[in-house]
Design a protein around this motif. Structure first.
Motif, PDB file in Angstrom:
ATOM      1  N   HIS A  66       0.825  -1.197   0.000  1.00 10.78           N
ATOM      2  CA  HIS A  66       0.000   0.000   0.000  1.00 10.78           C
ATOM      3  C   HIS A  66       0.865   1.256   0.000  1.00 10.78           C
ATOM      4  O   HIS A  66       1.998   1.246   0.497  1.00 10.78           O
ATOM      5  CB  HIS A  66      -0.926   0.035   1.216  1.00 10.78           C
ATOM      6  CG  HIS A  66      -2.016  -0.981   1.173  1.00 10.78           C
ATOM      7  ND1 HIS A  66      -1.829  -2.284   1.601  1.00 10.78           N
ATOM      8  CD2 HIS A  66      -3.312  -0.912   0.736  1.00 10.78           C
ATOM      9  CE1 HIS A  66      -2.950  -2.973   1.433  1.00 10.78           C
ATOM     10  NE2 HIS A  66      -3.870  -2.162   0.912  1.00 10.78           N
ATOM     11  N   TYR A  78      -4.831   6.436   0.817  1.00 13.72           N
ATOM     12  CA  TYR A  78      -3.954   5.288   0.632  1.00 13.72           C
ATOM     13  C   TYR A  78      -4.557   4.394  -0.448  1.00 13.72           C
ATOM     14  O   TYR A  78      -5.772   4.400  -0.674  1.00 13.72           O
ATOM     15  CB  TYR A  78      -3.700   4.518   1.931  1.00 13.72           C
ATOM     16  CG  TYR A  78      -4.874   3.751   2.482  1.00 13.72           C
ATOM     17  CD1 TYR A  78      -5.148   2.447   2.059  1.00 13.72           C
ATOM     18  CD2 TYR A  78      -5.681   4.300   3.472  1.00 13.72           C
ATOM     19  CE1 TYR A  78      -6.211   1.732   2.577  1.00 13.72           C
ATOM     20  CE2 TYR A  78      -6.748   3.587   3.998  1.00 13.72           C
ATOM     21  CZ  TYR A  78      -7.005   2.302   3.550  1.00 13.72           C
ATOM     22  OH  TYR A  78      -8.064   1.591   4.067  1.00 13.72           O
ATOM     23  N   ASP A  80      -4.014   0.446  -2.707  1.00 13.48           N
ATOM     24  CA  ASP A  80      -3.265  -0.788  -2.920  1.00 13.48           C
ATOM     25  C   ASP A  80      -2.670  -0.758  -4.323  1.00 13.48           C
ATOM     26  O   ASP A  80      -2.871   0.188  -5.091  1.00 13.48           O
ATOM     27  CB  ASP A  80      -4.137  -2.023  -2.687  1.00 13.48           C
ATOM     28  CG  ASP A  80      -5.284  -2.145  -3.693  1.00 13.48           C
ATOM     29  OD1 ASP A  80      -5.231  -1.535  -4.770  1.00 13.48           O
ATOM     30  OD2 ASP A  80      -6.240  -2.883  -3.377  1.00 13.48           O
TER      31      ASP A  80
END
Length: 419
Positions: A66, A78, A80
């Motif tokens: 991440h 944030y 992935d």
């Protein structure tokens, strides 16, 4: 020195390796010209855009799964590596999020520090004065608005006051939490109410306190130095490097006993230090060159020990008002720093000088991290040129990132050894 914007390791001297360092790990960066956020697997070369827009202040989780970043709206997000983006609540504070683990982070908002205890959880406002997290990631500690030392589980449960405030009417508490000890038996609390400052070692079991007078952390007059690959704690976790008004010291965090490491002359102090082994310490000395109201200083890099009078100068004082952003300590027996000398052995042997790789690389402004094999470093120049630097001084260009434009703040790139 030129202008520049953990765990303890045992260092074993080895012959200089002239082969290029292993190109592995993950680089996250804001793309030049677009400022999109991208992630690159340095071993395979796979490069993926995870968010389009104008972003800066990037940071990457230790497991590289991440990325956290911030836009000009000062909202932290944030994502992935497939590009699933989560915006976090709160805004109004510019700067990168700090990953506490691969699943938790702290970021700032206009009202203080927000703690995200786990990805997908609800962040909560912790304190205006920062938060420290235990080595095992289960507890956090902070100073609340009344000046109490508060300990709680990372998810916000089991909140307890470890040390009540000595003066709840204070508008700004005179103490702050510096961190947990490695054995997680105590908190380190700094007391700024007197000069010199004092350290308080607070037992988590019952709040009993051991006071160490004239003990505080060092730092340059502007900014702070980040040390990679080595720790301010000794290998067994019993001692922590700090400073007094007269010397660099090691404080026993169990007993409060103080051991001098290197003495200061008038106008000298420490900008931070790390253990190399049980006998030697790497540290940065600050020499105050101020005249009247005009502040000026010089920094130099030293190895102290094994004897009390031993102090080897690795990088002598350079330009007045020079800064050092990051120093990396390799298990291969060398250090990397964004100075005139960029790579050197711990005996002072120069391996590479900044900007002298013969491949057209710009002057290195910061060290992003040691390569995954520990044989080289990832670096970035003032104009965003990210390179892979080897012990023999040669380098290869990886990518050119964005720089400080459109109100976005650095860092614009970050590196993790995981893939």
């Amino acid at each position: 020195m030129m202008r520049c914007c953990c765990v303890a390791v045992a260092l074993v001297a080895s012959a200089a390796c002239t082969s290029a360092p292993e190109l592995g790990g993950t680089l996250v960066y804001t793309e030049y010209s677009t400022e999109n956020v991208r992630v690159r697997n340095l071993r395979t070369g796979e490069d993926t855009q995870i968010d389009g827009g104008q972003f800066g202040s990037v940071s990457i989780a230790p497991d590289a799964k991440h990325v956290a970043y911030e836009g000009i709206d000062e909202i932290t997000k944030y994502a992935d590596r497939s590009g699933v983006v989560t915006a976090l609540p709160g805004a109004g504070c510019a700067g990168p999020a700090s990953w506490l683990s691969s699943d938790a982070l702290v970021y700032c908002v206009s009202g203080g520090s927000m703690l995200l205890p786990a990805l997908g959880a609800t962040p909560r406002l912790i304190s205006n004065y920062g938060v420290s997290v235990s080595p095992d990631g289960t507890e956090d500690a902070f100073i609340d608005g009344s000046g109490d030392v508060v300990l709680e589980n990372l998810d916000g449960t089991d909140v307890r006051v470890l040390v009540p405030s000595s003066d709840p009417t204070e508008t700004v508490p005179h103490i702050d939490v510096a961190g947990f000890t490695p054995d997680q038996r105590a908190l380190l609390v700094l007391d700024h109410s007197t000069y010199p400052n004092a350290l308080e070692i607070v037992a988590l079991a019952d709040g009993t306190t051991t006071a160490v007078s004239n003990a505080f952390f060092g730092g340059p007059p502007v900014g702070s130095i980040r040390y990679l690959g080595a720790s301010g704690y000794s290998a067994d976790g019993s001692e922590l490097l700090m400073q007094s008004t007269t010397s660099l010291i090691a404080v026993n965090v169990g007993t409060g006993a103080v051991r001098p490491i290197a003495a200061f002359s008038d106008g000298q102090s420490s900008a931070g230090a790390v253990f190399l082994d049980d006998q030697q310490v790497l540290w940065v000395r600050v020499d105050d060159m101020s005249v009247g109201d005009e502040g000026a200083y010089q920094l130099s890099v030293h190895v102290a020990g094994p004897g009390p009078a031993d102090d080897l100068v690795l990088d002598p004082p350079g330009q007045t008002r020079a800064l050092l952003s990051t120093i990396a300590v390799s298990p291969a027996g060398f250090i990397a720093l964004p100075s005139d000398i960029i790579l050197m052995k711990l005996d002072g042997t120069v391996l590479a000088r900044n900007g002298d790789d013969g491949k057209g690389g710009m002057l290195v402004d910061d060290i992003l991290g040691l390569t995954s094999d520990g044989a080289g470093v990832m670096t970035v120049s003032w104009d965003g040129d990210v390179r892979n630097y080897g012990q023999d001084g040669t380098s290869s260009q990886i990518v050119t990132t964005a720089t400080n434009t459109d109100g976005l703040l650095a860092p614009f790139s970050a590196y993790a050894t995981a893939e």
